[in-house]
Design a protein around this motif. Structure first.
Motif, short mmCIF file in Angstrom:
data_model
loop_
_atom_site.label_atom_id
_atom_site.label_comp_id
_atom_site.label_asym_id
_atom_site.label_seq_id
_atom_site.Cartn_x
_atom_site.Cartn_y
_atom_site.Cartn_z
N GLY A 157 15.70 36.41 21.07
CA GLY A 157 14.50 36.36 21.89
C GLY A 157 13.22 36.20 21.08
N GLN A 158 13.30 36.45 19.78
CA GLN A 158 12.14 36.29 18.91
C GLN A 158 11.82 34.80 18.74
N TYR A 159 10.53 34.47 18.73
CA TYR A 159 10.12 33.07 18.57
C TYR A 159 9.77 32.79 17.11
N LEU A 160 10.26 31.68 16.61
CA LEU A 160 9.97 31.25 15.25
C LEU A 160 9.23 29.93 15.26
N LYS A 161 8.31 29.79 14.33
CA LYS A 161 7.54 28.56 14.16
C LYS A 161 8.24 27.70 13.11
N ILE A 162 8.59 26.47 13.47
CA ILE A 162 9.35 25.61 12.57
C ILE A 162 8.51 24.37 12.21
N PRO A 163 8.19 24.15 10.92
CA PRO A 163 7.43 22.96 10.53
C PRO A 163 8.33 21.72 10.45
N SER A 164 7.70 20.56 10.37
CA SER A 164 8.45 19.30 10.38
C SER A 164 8.98 18.91 9.01
N MET A 165 8.71 19.69 7.99
CA MET A 165 9.18 19.38 6.64
C MET A 165 9.39 20.68 5.87
N PRO A 166 10.23 20.68 4.85
CA PRO A 166 10.44 21.89 4.05
C PRO A 166 9.24 22.20 3.17
N ALA B 37 0.84 -1.20 0.00
CA ALA B 37 0.00 0.00 0.00
C ALA B 37 0.87 1.25 0.00
N ALA B 38 1.94 1.21 0.80
CA ALA B 38 2.82 2.37 0.87
C ALA B 38 3.56 2.60 -0.43
N SER B 39 3.85 1.50 -1.16
CA SER B 39 4.62 1.62 -2.40
C SER B 39 3.83 2.30 -3.51
N GLN B 40 2.53 2.49 -3.31
CA GLN B 40 1.73 3.18 -4.32
C GLN B 40 2.07 4.66 -4.38
N TYR B 41 2.72 5.21 -3.31
CA TYR B 41 3.09 6.61 -3.27
C TYR B 41 4.55 6.76 -3.64
N SER B 42 4.89 7.85 -4.28
CA SER B 42 6.28 8.12 -4.64
C SER B 42 7.01 8.81 -3.50
N PHE B 43 6.34 9.00 -2.37
CA PHE B 43 6.95 9.64 -1.23
C PHE B 43 6.48 8.94 0.03
N GLU B 44 7.14 9.19 1.14
CA GLU B 44 6.75 8.61 2.40
C GLU B 44 5.71 9.50 3.05
N PRO B 45 4.51 8.97 3.35
CA PRO B 45 3.48 9.79 3.98
C PRO B 45 4.01 10.41 5.25
N ALA B 46 3.72 11.70 5.45
CA ALA B 46 4.21 12.41 6.63
C ALA B 46 3.12 13.32 7.16
N VAL B 47 3.16 13.53 8.46
CA VAL B 47 2.20 14.41 9.11
C VAL B 47 2.90 15.73 9.39
N LEU B 48 2.24 16.82 9.05
CA LEU B 48 2.81 18.15 9.26
C LEU B 48 2.63 18.56 10.72
N THR B 49 3.73 18.81 11.40
CA THR B 49 3.70 19.29 12.78
C THR B 49 4.59 20.52 12.89
N TYR B 50 4.43 21.24 14.00
CA TYR B 50 5.22 22.45 14.22
C TYR B 50 5.88 22.43 15.59
N GLN B 51 7.01 23.11 15.70
CA GLN B 51 7.64 23.34 16.99
C GLN B 51 8.12 24.78 17.03
N THR B 52 8.45 25.26 18.23
CA THR B 52 8.84 26.66 18.41
C THR B 52 10.32 26.75 18.73
N TYR B 53 10.98 27.75 18.13
CA TYR B 53 12.40 27.98 18.38
C TYR B 53 12.60 29.44 18.76
N ARG B 54 13.40 29.66 19.81
CA ARG B 54 13.70 31.03 20.24
C ARG B 54 15.05 31.44 19.68
#
Length: 357
Positions: free
Chosen positions: A156-165, A103-120
């Protein structure tokens, strides 16, 4: 008689072994020989009583089967040796694993979930270094955090960083779909839909924020945000005699006024060049800017060059950053030779120092 022989041997030993060093050498050789003999006897004893051990596997006359594909299950391997020894539980688990892989091989990419983290932001940080640390691109951080000037990030500024480009895209018109957006950025439409929990042909509403994985900003936007869009109109050293923003009147009127550009003081007659490729939209004279030139560029940008002693271009000319458009002077409302340089974005002035390299 025996005592005499032993005495002679001992006396001979004392004659030969005269020094401490020689004594140590003979003692070491003796100990080595004794140890070697003892070790040999021990090995023979162990081999004599040891029974065969460490043998396993099915007894079969069949040639061993080697599978190149990891998707082949353990059940197939067991079956190749002996059908009588197949564990039903293992076979079922292996079959489920194979189905999942297919089932996974039907995609040309690895399924991924978009998440975020914070960086100061820390002192000395640059967007490029932060992007490398989180395995994303500079475009990703700029887009997600709506950064207008990358040079202005502060500790000191906070940046939002996603889990993928990728970049954050705002849907411009009703009816756009992940398919049309993916085509615009030349990325995978199925991955776009999956990351945003929708379908490839789903109709999106104007104003919707849509994450486009693996997309990049266009060249012009990147240059603008990084402050590298415009070249300096003067190619020599100059003095910044008046910056952009509010200032006291240079004519001793006691009033404060907003200065919509920068003043670059330099010798009269210094060549002035277009800061960006574009078309000359106006050439003229007025009481404030004296001899001036306005050049229209792409994406709503215009640049104004004032107080020229001489203009060397005409309205309608297409100019490049290597094109001389005039010379520095002190015409109009001026206290001395300098170039007044203004940048407009969609009719509003912006600080040129944030855009010139």
């Amino acid at each position: 008689m025996l005592r005499s022989i032993i005495g002679r041997i001992y006396n001979g030993y004392k004659i030969v072994i005269k020094t401490r060093t020689v004594k140590i050498i003979f003692a070491s050789l003796f100990c080595f020989c004794v140890g070697a003999v003892a070790t040999g006897f021990l090995i023979l004893s162990v081999n004599k009583f040891e029974e065969p051990n460490g043998i396993g596997g099915f007894e079969s006359d069949a040639v061993p089967v080697v599978f190149d594909d990891d998707a082949n299950s353990l059940a197939e391997v067991f079956a190749a040796d002996s059908q009588d020894f197949v564990d039903p539980a293992l076979a079922e688990a292996a079959e489920a694993e194979k189905s999942s892989d297919e089932a996974a091989s039907q995609y040309s990419f690895e399924p991924a979930v978009l998440t975020y983290q914070t960086y100061r932001v820390k002192k000395g940080d640059m967007i490029g270094f932060i992007a490398d640390d989180f395995d994303v691109t500079s475009d990703t951080i700029i887009s997600i955090n709506n950064i207008k000037q990358s040079r202005l990030i502060q500790p000191g500024q906070y940046l939002k960083i996603p889990s993928m480009p990728g970049i954050l895209y705002t849907v411009k018109n009703d009816g756009e779909t992940p398919q049309t957006i993916a085509k615009k950025y030349d990325v995978d439409a199925e991955k776009c839909a999956l990351v945003n929990s929708t379908t490839v042909e789903a109709s999106l509403s104007a104003g919707t924020s849509f994450f486009v994985p693996d997309a990049e900003l266009d060249w012009m936007t990147r240059q603008e945000i990084n402050g590298d869009l415009f070249h300096k109109p003067l190619r020599v050293r100059y003095w910044l005699s008046s910056p952009y923003g509010w200032r006291d009147s240079p004519f001793n009127t006691g009033r404060r006024s907003f200065h919509g550009g920068i003043d670059m003081a330099v010798a009269s007659g210094t060549p002035i060049y277009a800061a960006l490729d574009g078309k000359v939209s106006a050439v003229g004279y007025n009481s404030t800017y004296g001899n001036y030139v306005i050049v229209s560029h792409h994406s709503g940008y215009k640049t104004l060059y004032g107080h020229m002693s001489r203009v060397t271009c005409k309205k309608g000319n297409f100019v490049y950053t290597t094109t001389k458009i005039g010379e520095v002077g002190s015409t109009g409302l001026s206290t001395g030779p300098h170039l007044h340089f203004t940048v407009y974005k969609n009719g509003k002035t912006v600080n040129p120092l944030t855009l010139i390299n």
